[in-house]
Design a protein around this motif. Structure first.
Motif, PDB file in Angstrom:
ATOM      1  N   LYS A 154      80.348  14.333  -2.683  1.00 18.45           N
ATOM      2  CA  LYS A 154      81.641  14.029  -2.016  1.00 18.45           C
ATOM      3  C   LYS A 154      82.318  15.294  -2.072  1.00 18.45           C
ATOM      4  O   LYS A 154      83.357  15.411  -1.183  1.00 18.45           O
ATOM      5  CB  LYS A 154      82.472  13.025  -3.120  1.00 18.45           C
ATOM      6  N   ALA A 155      82.273  16.297  -3.265  1.00 17.76           N
ATOM      7  CA  ALA A 155      83.328  17.429  -3.188  1.00 17.76           C
ATOM      8  C   ALA A 155      82.910  18.421  -2.299  1.00 17.76           C
ATOM      9  O   ALA A 155      83.623  19.057  -1.557  1.00 17.76           O
ATOM     10  CB  ALA A 155      83.296  17.676  -4.680  1.00 17.76           C
ATOM     11  N   GLU A 156      81.520  18.445  -2.195  1.00 21.07           N
ATOM     12  CA  GLU A 156      80.986  19.479  -1.168  1.00 21.07           C
ATOM     13  C   GLU A 156      81.366  19.217   0.320  1.00 21.07           C
ATOM     14  O   GLU A 156      81.860  20.072   1.041  1.00 21.07           O
ATOM     15  CB  GLU A 156      79.447  19.580  -1.255  1.00 21.07           C
ATOM     16  N   ASN A 157      81.335  17.733   0.576  1.00 22.67           N
ATOM     17  CA  ASN A 157      81.767  17.434   1.794  1.00 22.67           C
ATOM     18  C   ASN A 157      83.172  17.514   2.146  1.00 22.67           C
ATOM     19  O   ASN A 157      83.575  17.977   3.321  1.00 22.67           O
ATOM     20  CB  ASN A 157      81.146  15.869   2.164  1.00 22.67           C
ATOM     21  N   ALA A 158      83.903  17.174   1.277  1.00 22.78           N
ATOM     22  CA  ALA A 158      85.434  17.547   1.312  1.00 22.78           C
ATOM     23  C   ALA A 158      85.671  18.883   1.581  1.00 22.78           C
ATOM     24  O   ALA A 158      86.539  19.328   2.611  1.00 22.78           O
ATOM     25  CB  ALA A 158      86.241  17.132   0.110  1.00 22.78           C
ATOM     26  N   ARG A 159      84.907  19.905   1.190  1.00 17.66           N
ATOM     27  CA  ARG A 159      85.268  21.334   1.186  1.00 17.66           C
ATOM     28  C   ARG A 159      84.586  21.659   2.692  1.00 17.66           C
ATOM     29  O   ARG A 159      85.293  22.370   3.386  1.00 17.66           O
ATOM     30  CB  ARG A 159      84.404  22.069   0.213  1.00 17.66           C
ATOM     31  N   LEU A 160      83.586  21.181   3.157  1.00 16.71           N
ATOM     32  CA  LEU A 160      83.017  21.593   4.288  1.00 16.71           C
ATOM     33  C   LEU A 160      84.284  20.992   5.450  1.00 16.71           C
ATOM     34  O   LEU A 160      84.246  21.798   6.468  1.00 16.71           O
ATOM     35  CB  LEU A 160      81.602  20.893   4.622  1.00 16.71           C
ATOM     36  N   ALA A 161      84.455  19.920   5.016  1.00 17.34           N
ATOM     37  CA  ALA A 161      85.498  19.145   6.164  1.00 17.34           C
ATOM     38  C   ALA A 161      86.576  20.076   6.256  1.00 17.34           C
ATOM     39  O   ALA A 161      87.186  20.206   7.392  1.00 17.34           O
ATOM     40  CB  ALA A 161      85.736  17.640   5.893  1.00 17.34           C
ATOM     41  N   ALA A 162      87.238  20.550   5.200  1.00 26.16           N
ATOM     42  CA  ALA A 162      88.363  21.156   5.223  1.00 26.16           C
ATOM     43  C   ALA A 162      88.124  22.664   6.104  1.00 26.16           C
ATOM     44  O   ALA A 162      88.972  22.928   6.648  1.00 26.16           O
ATOM     45  CB  ALA A 162      88.658  21.687   3.835  1.00 26.16           C
ATOM     46  N   GLU A 163      86.901  23.039   5.778  1.00 25.72           N
ATOM     47  CA  GLU A 163      86.578  24.477   6.494  1.00 25.72           C
ATOM     48  C   GLU A 163      86.489  24.084   7.996  1.00 25.72           C
ATOM     49  O   GLU A 163      87.297  24.746   8.867  1.00 25.72           O
ATOM     50  CB  GLU A 163      85.349  24.995   5.920  1.00 25.72           C
ATOM     51  N   LEU A 164      85.830  23.181   8.351  1.00 29.89           N
ATOM     52  CA  LEU A 164      85.606  22.853   9.899  1.00 29.89           C
ATOM     53  C   LEU A 164      86.794  22.481  10.583  1.00 29.89           C
ATOM     54  O   LEU A 164      86.988  22.755  11.785  1.00 29.89           O
ATOM     55  CB  LEU A 164      84.575  21.656  10.053  1.00 29.89           C
ATOM     56  N   ALA A 165      87.682  21.838   9.651  1.00 33.10           N
ATOM     57  CA  ALA A 165      89.019  21.222  10.528  1.00 33.10           C
ATOM     58  C   ALA A 165      89.907  22.637  10.895  1.00 33.10           C
ATOM     59  O   ALA A 165      90.744  22.451  11.699  1.00 33.10           O
ATOM     60  CB  ALA A 165      90.062  20.612   9.383  1.00 33.10           C
ATOM     61  N   LYS A 166      89.719  23.838  10.316  1.00 29.30           N
ATOM     62  CA  LYS A 166      90.440  25.118  10.686  1.00 29.30           C
ATOM     63  C   LYS A 166      89.738  25.706  11.815  1.00 29.30           C
ATOM     64  O   LYS A 166      90.502  26.435  12.502  1.00 29.30           O
ATOM     65  CB  LYS A 166      90.091  25.948   9.733  1.00 29.30           C
TER      66      LYS A 166
END
Ligand code: PHE
Length: 416
Positions: A154-166
């Motif tokens: 969950k935490a890894e996915n949240a981090r990846l999602a935040a990166e991609l959102a940029k």
């Protein structure tokens, strides 16, 4: 028909009624373009390997695998069309040239690692045109977790999602996980959803790395499209396309690995995802290489344009004139003569065996069935063109005559 056994990379395989691998195709074994320093396929492999940091790079010894590895172990049904002799190259009933890098998934899971990349040559009988060649290269990526560790995702996915959102990325994803493309009964649906998310983030990130600069140069966001798919060893399964040169380009297949597949490896306590992509298709657009035969060129005018690690646009050094020849013939009556039904791949295989890389394209130009006799005739146009010299008419005539002779013998057709 020859009877001596086949020898490939020092190993000997007896022939049987399944053998259809030819000397022409076997001569490609060991070229390993994906490992040749400076070759575009090697550069692309390297970029993908760098992107997936910490993944174990698996190198295989030989493209010959068992039919079991290529199909059975992955859950391909017995009547799957890919198993057909018209589509695959068999060494004998037990061994074949792998048709995909997925043939090495099960043995990879067996090791104690959790993240793998496999780059390798794969073989498929096919039609002949600028984007099809009977050998090409794929890359398989796999990541698995101990099921007890999945809550960390969950935490890894949240981090990846935040990166991609940029990033300037526009992901179009209408896929639904439902009865036709379900989470597996053996999985906690929340965990399966996290694995699926992780797969999507990782692949969106890879595609951004590979294609992002092209879209950015045009001042556009990069468009990626997710589509539902089916593979026997994944569920849910997807295909991914990228918007490139005003068209959707299909670049990979992927999914959440079937628990049965992991159980076969003795890794039933783990769960994860896998993807497979074709290197040529991506390299053709990134390097602007218009003809798939060029990857096999040993001409310095091709090879000297590239260096390891750099993506640059290929400048065609010349296009020699094409020479076309047409061939029309009557098909045999398969039912009467007890022959295999006509398959274009068998015809193309003979053309390749005779003309090798001098053949650029084979296209059906006429398909006629006689209204009274029911006899069927076909006409093909064979387009010959060398990539490094001008072909003489006499040379082409000789090739064409040899093709005619061989197809008459092997396929029982009658020239018109
Ligand atoms: N092996 C599949 C192909 O060649 C791609 C794939 C790999 C699909 C891994 C799912 C998982 O098309």
């Amino acid at each position: 028909t020859p009877t001596e056994p086949l020898t490939v990379l020092g190993k000997t395989y007896p022939r049987d009624e399944w053998t259809n691998a030819t000397p022409t195709i076997l001569s490609k074994v060991g070229r390993n373009l994906h490992l040749q320093e400076g070759h575009p396929l090697s550069t692309l492999r390297g970029i993908i390997e760098n992107h997936f940091e910490g993944y174990q790079s698996v190198r295989t010894e030989s493209p010959i695998v068992t039919v079991h590895q290529n199909f059975d172990e992955l859950g391909f049904p017995k009547d799957h069309p890919g198993r057909s002799k018209t589509d695959s190259y068999y060494v004998n009933a037990e061994h074949m040239l792998r048709t995909h890098t997925s043939a090495h998934e099960v043995e990879s899971y067996r090791s104690d690692k959790n993240a793998f990349l496999i780059a390798a040559d794969v073989y498929r009988r096919d039609e002949i045109d600028s984007s099809h060649y009977p050998v090409f290269h794929q890359m398989e990526g796999m990541r698995i977790w101990d099921q007890g560790d999945l809550s960390e995702l969950k935490a890894e996915n949240a981090r990846l999602a935040a990166e991609l959102a940029k990033s300037p990325l526009q992901v179009e994803d209408d896929t639904v996980v439902g009865p036709s493309n379900p989470y597996q009964a053996k999985h906690d649906p929340e965990h399966a959803a996290e694995i699926t998310q992780n797969l999507k983030h990782r692949l969106n990130g890879l595609i951004l790395k590979l294609f992002g600069h092209v879209a950015a140069a045009k001042g556009e966001p990069l468009r990626i499209r997710w589509i539902e798919a089916t593979f026997p060893w994944t569920s849910p399964s997807f295909e991914v396309e990228v918007w490139f040169n005003d068209d959707w380009l299909e670049i990979l297949g992927c999914g959440v690995v079937m628990q049965q597949t992991l159980e076969t490896s003795g890794m039933g306590h783990k769960a994860g995802w896998a993807f497979g992509l074709g290197l040529e298709r991506i390299a053709m657009v990134l390097f602007d290489i218009q003809d798939i035969r060029l990857f096999w060129s040993t001409d310095s005018r091709f090879l000297n344009q590239f260096e390891q690690g750099r993506i640059n646009t290929f400048k065609p050094y010349s296009k020699y004139p094409p020479v076309n020849r047409d061939m029309s013939f009557w098909l045999p009556d398969a039912a009467v003569e007890g022959r295999e039904p006509w398959h274009e791949n068998d015809y193309c295989e003979i053309v390749r065996n005779v003309a090798g890389d001098l053949v650029e394209n084979v296209s059906l130009i006429d398909d006629f069935t006689h209204p009274k006799t029911g006899r069927r005739s076909l006409a093909y146009r064979i387009n010959y063109r060398s990539m490094d010299r001008s072909l003489r008419n006499e040379d082409v005539n000789e090739l064409q005559a040899e093709v005619e002779k061989q197809v008459v013998e092997a396929l029982g057709i009658e020239m018109k």
